[in-house]
Write an enzyme that holds these catalytic residues in place. Structure first.
Site: not given
Ligand code: BGC
Length: 266
Positions: A65, A165, A169
């Site tokens: 992990d 998310y 990023k």
């Molecule tokens: C996400 C996907 C998404 C894509 C474009 C990625 O980083 O994990 O779920 O489709 O970005 O939005």
């Protein structure tokens, strides 16, 4: 241009499926010995390692992990014990726990940040320590080691309903560039890849049917990405063919980050 990763050792985190699995396979095809890291899904990771070995390559599936410091340390130690060195890290493990911010639990916030960001820090740190310890290996690569962070178009494009998310990023961009600034003088190369909508399990709810059609409107090239689109770039970015590329994020998104909604004057 002939790309060979012969005699190099690559570690790919989150390689039991999706982009990680595709990249692991491509790195092995280019000649690297590959550690196929997985967290929960042993079976597909073992099957991938087995397939690589059957095709004449070297591979080992290892559980860890990436958000846990001791497990990351053990993963890197086993990698070096088994294959003798480390040349390439693809820090790829990542997950989504989607919710509107008003409904987002602290647990889902924390889990996404711990895997997507802290995991990339822990793996990059372990890779750097190993690269420095083993020293240059000029017979395999000009660089003393290469790190590729798996980012996303959402390091740039805000994403309602996915604040955890997108935050993870966005942070990877500055994590990657700060590390690159720090270690460039030691011959270590650090870059990132920012994929757009690539057809994998992580986005299967949004890439199919009517939602899939609407998604295509966000992609100037008019098609979803394939795992191979990313895997090809990983191999190139890990190779000496890209030796002067350092501290860069390569967007591989069919143009998704071009704000296509503005095409007709916004
Ligand atoms: C996400 C996907 C998404 C894509 C474009 C990625 O980083 O994990 O779920 O489709 O970005 O939005």
């Amino acid at each position: 241009m002939q790309i060979s990763l012969q005699h190099q050792v690559a570690l790919v985190t989150g390689a039991s499926s999706g982009l990680g699995a595709g990249a692991a396979e491509a790195l092995a095809e280019a000649g690297a010995a590959v550690v196929v890291n997985y967290n929960r899904h042993a079976e597909p990771a073992e099957a991938l390692a087995e397939r690589i070995r059957e095709n004449g390559g070297k591979a080992l599936a290892l559980q860890a992990d990436v958000s846990q410091e001791d497990q990351v340390e053990a993963l890197f130690a086993r990698t070096v014990e088994t294959f003798g060195a480390l040349d390439i890290l693809l820090a790829n493990s990542g997950l989504q726990k989607d919710a509107a911010t008003v409904d987002m639990t602290l647990a889902d916030w924390n889990q996404v940040l711990q895997v997507n960001l802290t995991g990339q820090f822990l793996c990059a740190r372990a890779a750097l320590r190993q690269f420095i310890k083993q020293g240059p290996r000029p017979w395999v690569s000009r660089a003393q080691g290469k790190i590729i962070h798996m980012s996303s178009v959402h390091q740039l494009i805000p994403w309602a309903g996915h604040a955890n998310y997108a935050a993870s990023k966005g942070a990877i961009d500055l994590l990657m560039r700060s590390i690159a600034q720090e270690v460039g003088g030691q011959g270590i190369r650090v870059n990132a890849i920012a994929p757009g909508a690539i057809k994998t399990a992580i986005n299967q709810d949004t890439t199919q049917g009517e939602k899939g059609q609407r998604l295509l409107e966000l992609i100037p090239q008019g098609r979803l990405g394939e795992v191979q689109d990313i895997a090809n770039a990983v191999v190139w970015l890990a190779s000496d063919a890209s030796d002067y590329i350092h501290g860069t994020t390569l967007f591989i998104d069919g143009g998704m980050s071009l704000y296509p909604g503005f095409k007709d004057n916004g």
